[in-house]
Design a protein around this motif. Sequence first.
Motif, PDB file in Angstrom:
ATOM      1  N   GLU A  45       0.846  -1.072   0.372  1.00 13.08           N
ATOM      2  CA  GLU A  45       0.251  -0.004  -0.491  1.00 13.08           C
ATOM      3  C   GLU A  45       0.984   1.121   0.107  1.00 13.08           C
ATOM      4  O   GLU A  45       1.183   1.229   1.370  1.00 13.08           O
ATOM      5  N   GLN A  46       1.197   2.032  -1.195  1.00 14.23           N
ATOM      6  CA  GLN A  46       2.081   2.674  -1.236  1.00 14.23           C
ATOM      7  C   GLN A  46       1.244   4.124  -2.789  1.00 14.23           C
ATOM      8  O   GLN A  46       0.774   3.808  -3.283  1.00 14.23           O
ATOM      9  N   ASP A  47       2.194   4.964  -2.421  1.00 16.72           N
ATOM     10  CA  ASP A  47       1.981   6.123  -3.814  1.00 16.72           C
ATOM     11  C   ASP A  47       3.633   6.534  -3.977  1.00 16.72           C
ATOM     12  O   ASP A  47       4.670   5.871  -3.033  1.00 16.72           O
ATOM     13  N   PRO A 108      18.131  -7.873  -2.681  1.00 11.85           N
ATOM     14  CA  PRO A 108      17.379  -8.419  -1.086  1.00 11.85           C
ATOM     15  C   PRO A 108      16.458  -6.778  -0.209  1.00 11.85           C
ATOM     16  O   PRO A 108      17.536  -5.828   0.414  1.00 11.85           O
ATOM     17  N   VAL A 109      15.542  -6.503  -0.650  1.00  4.92           N
ATOM     18  CA  VAL A 109      15.331  -5.198  -0.283  1.00  4.92           C
ATOM     19  C   VAL A 109      14.657  -5.518   0.862  1.00  4.92           C
ATOM     20  O   VAL A 109      14.031  -6.793   1.105  1.00  4.92           O
ATOM     21  N   LEU A 110      15.351  -4.897   1.954  1.00  2.00           N
ATOM     22  CA  LEU A 110      14.596  -5.224   2.990  1.00  2.00           C
ATOM     23  C   LEU A 110      13.795  -4.239   3.900  1.00  2.00           C
ATOM     24  O   LEU A 110      12.730  -4.176   4.223  1.00  2.00           O
ATOM     25  N   ALA A 112      11.510   0.176   2.569  1.00  3.71           N
ATOM     26  CA  ALA A 112      11.248   1.067   2.273  1.00  3.71           C
ATOM     27  C   ALA A 112      11.967   2.181   2.207  1.00  3.71           C
ATOM     28  O   ALA A 112      12.543   2.945   3.510  1.00  3.71           O
ATOM     29  N   THR A 113      12.750   3.350   1.876  1.00  3.12           N
ATOM     30  CA  THR A 113      13.534   4.104   2.087  1.00  3.12           C
ATOM     31  C   THR A 113      12.325   5.708   2.555  1.00  3.12           C
ATOM     32  O   THR A 113      12.835   6.099   4.051  1.00  3.12           O
ATOM     33  N   ARG A 114      11.209   5.344   2.221  1.00  2.00           N
ATOM     34  CA  ARG A 114      10.274   6.234   3.324  1.00  2.00           C
ATOM     35  C   ARG A 114       9.002   5.390   3.426  1.00  2.00           C
ATOM     36  O   ARG A 114       8.175   5.338   2.731  1.00  2.00           O
ATOM     37  N   PRO A 194      15.756   9.887  -6.880  1.00  3.60           N
ATOM     38  CA  PRO A 194      14.124   9.015  -7.393  1.00  3.60           C
ATOM     39  C   PRO A 194      14.279   8.046  -6.236  1.00  3.60           C
ATOM     40  O   PRO A 194      14.945   7.044  -6.053  1.00  3.60           O
ATOM     41  N   HIS A 195      12.516   7.264  -6.632  1.00  3.28           N
ATOM     42  CA  HIS A 195      11.970   6.049  -5.740  1.00  3.28           C
ATOM     43  C   HIS A 195      12.366   5.355  -7.232  1.00  3.28           C
ATOM     44  O   HIS A 195      12.300   5.332  -8.333  1.00  3.28           O
ATOM     45  N   GLY A 196      12.782   4.181  -6.460  1.00  3.62           N
ATOM     46  CA  GLY A 196      12.909   2.485  -7.381  1.00  3.62           C
ATOM     47  C   GLY A 196      14.549   2.731  -8.379  1.00  3.62           C
ATOM     48  O   GLY A 196      14.550   1.862  -9.126  1.00  3.62           O
ATOM     49  N   THR A 197      15.520   3.507  -7.293  1.00 10.57           N
ATOM     50  CA  THR A 197      16.885   3.345  -8.641  1.00 10.57           C
ATOM     51  C   THR A 197      17.450   1.543  -7.715  1.00 10.57           C
ATOM     52  O   THR A 197      17.936   1.211  -8.752  1.00 10.57           O
ATOM     53  N   GLY A 198      16.769   0.885  -6.891  1.00 11.43           N
ATOM     54  CA  GLY A 198      17.533  -0.424  -6.696  1.00 11.43           C
ATOM     55  C   GLY A 198      16.890  -1.413  -7.940  1.00 11.43           C
ATOM     56  O   GLY A 198      17.315  -2.489  -8.111  1.00 11.43           O
ATOM     57  N   CYS A 199      15.565  -1.280  -7.585  1.00 13.31           N
ATOM     58  CA  CYS A 199      14.797  -2.263  -8.251  1.00 13.31           C
ATOM     59  C   CYS A 199      15.067  -2.184  -9.683  1.00 13.31           C
ATOM     60  O   CYS A 199      15.375  -3.078 -10.201  1.00 13.31           O
ATOM     61  N   ALA A 200      15.678  -0.697 -10.454  1.00 11.99           N
ATOM     62  CA  ALA A 200      16.146  -0.523 -12.015  1.00 11.99           C
ATOM     63  C   ALA A 200      17.619  -0.931 -11.873  1.00 11.99           C
ATOM     64  O   ALA A 200      17.647  -2.123 -13.313  1.00 11.99           O
ATOM     65  N   GLY A 239       4.433  12.878  -4.978  1.00  8.60           N
ATOM     66  CA  GLY A 239       5.672  12.896  -3.847  1.00  8.60           C
ATOM     67  C   GLY A 239       7.433  12.763  -4.257  1.00  8.60           C
ATOM     68  O   GLY A 239       7.286  13.552  -5.289  1.00  8.60           O
ATOM     69  N   ARG A 240       7.829  11.775  -4.378  1.00 11.20           N
ATOM     70  CA  ARG A 240       9.040  11.695  -5.036  1.00 11.20           C
ATOM     71  C   ARG A 240       9.339  10.861  -6.454  1.00 11.20           C
ATOM     72  O   ARG A 240       8.098  11.124  -7.450  1.00 11.20           O
ATOM     73  N   ARG A 241       9.618  12.004  -7.208  1.00 14.87           N
ATOM     74  CA  ARG A 241      10.289  11.147  -8.030  1.00 14.87           C
ATOM     75  C   ARG A 241      10.558   9.841  -8.708  1.00 14.87           C
ATOM     76  O   ARG A 241      11.104   9.188  -7.981  1.00 14.87           O
TER      77      ARG A 241
HETATM   78  N1  PLP Z   1       8.192  -0.854  -2.952  1.00 11.93           N
HETATM   79  C1  PLP Z   1       8.509  -2.388  -3.252  1.00 11.93           C
HETATM   80  C2  PLP Z   1       7.855  -3.659  -3.839  1.00 11.93           C
HETATM   81  C3  PLP Z   1       9.826  -2.170  -3.313  1.00 11.93           C
HETATM   82  O1  PLP Z   1      10.660  -3.180  -4.000  1.00 11.93           O
HETATM   83  C4  PLP Z   1      10.813  -1.210  -3.041  1.00 11.93           C
HETATM   84  C5  PLP Z   1      12.605  -1.133  -3.131  1.00 11.93           C
HETATM   85  O2  PLP Z   1      12.413  -1.913  -3.564  1.00 11.93           O
HETATM   86  C6  PLP Z   1      10.055   0.195  -2.308  1.00 11.93           C
HETATM   87  C7  PLP Z   1       8.290   0.283  -2.222  1.00 11.93           C
HETATM   88  C8  PLP Z   1      11.234   1.036  -1.841  1.00 11.93           C
HETATM   89  O3  PLP Z   1      11.305   1.755  -2.918  1.00 11.93           O
HETATM   90  P1  PLP Z   1      12.493   2.384  -2.249  1.00 11.93           P
HETATM   91  O4  PLP Z   1      13.024   2.386  -1.745  1.00 11.93           O
HETATM   92  O5  PLP Z   1      13.679   3.263  -3.633  1.00 11.93           O
HETATM   93  O6  PLP Z   1      11.567   3.889  -2.095  1.00 11.93           O
END
Ligand code: PLP
Length: 244
Positions: A45-47, A108-110, A112-114, A194-200, A239-241
Amino acid sequence: MDEPPPTVLLIAGLDPSGGAGLLADTRIVLASGLHPIGVATALTEQDSRECVRMNPVAAEVIAAQLARLVDDFAIKSVKIGMLATADNARAVAHSLRALDGVPVVLDPVLRATRGVALLDGDAREALAPLLRLATVVTPNVDELAALGGVDALRDFGTAVLAKGGHLPGAPIDRLYDEQGEVELPGERIPGEPPHGTGCALSTEIACGLALGLGLRGAVQLAVVRVRERIRAARAIGRGRRFVG
Ligand code: PLP
């Protein structure tokens, strides 16, 4: 008949805003001319401002979906992002055993930045089954500390791309693989990251591997492409770019 595009399997969380996770990863795979297939591990649940909750998908559902995809497609690489639970990580590791020899990128996503945590429990314990089969794992500074450092990760047999973006000064990513260590110096791009750099980044690496680049080549190309994506970041929501 034309050859079908190589298939990349995405295993990640759903960020409904499209800034990170499955939707963002899909956009990146398509930009490389590849075919994305994907399984959602959680519905967040995010924007563009914050991530307030994760709703894990049941491990049985993930396993059933993966079984079908693995049976049906000639998968050329796998990107694994957010998993939400240790049960999900175990189910994914079990399902991917059938893909012996296919490169796997593990982000290894642990957290969210915010926002909230995106993996329950002890990170190293939860991710151990996937670290054993990963080709490369891509931790940021905090994730690397939570996972015990480079040597501890190398003990699983995986290469490690330690991302330096969260450290002060000019960012330097470091790749540790069988041949040693490569430094990938970057440059600090002004503005809030910006949001999503690690995923990218992890998805770009998976695309390079699917196209037959070796690990070093795929990582080097991905780092350059993500730098361009950060430069091209845009505010789409309030919000974030998002990465471009
Ligand atoms: N939501 C999902 C589904 C994610 O995979 C990630 C990060 O990998 C995030 C949120 C958080 O991304 P960020 O830390 O860039 O805001």
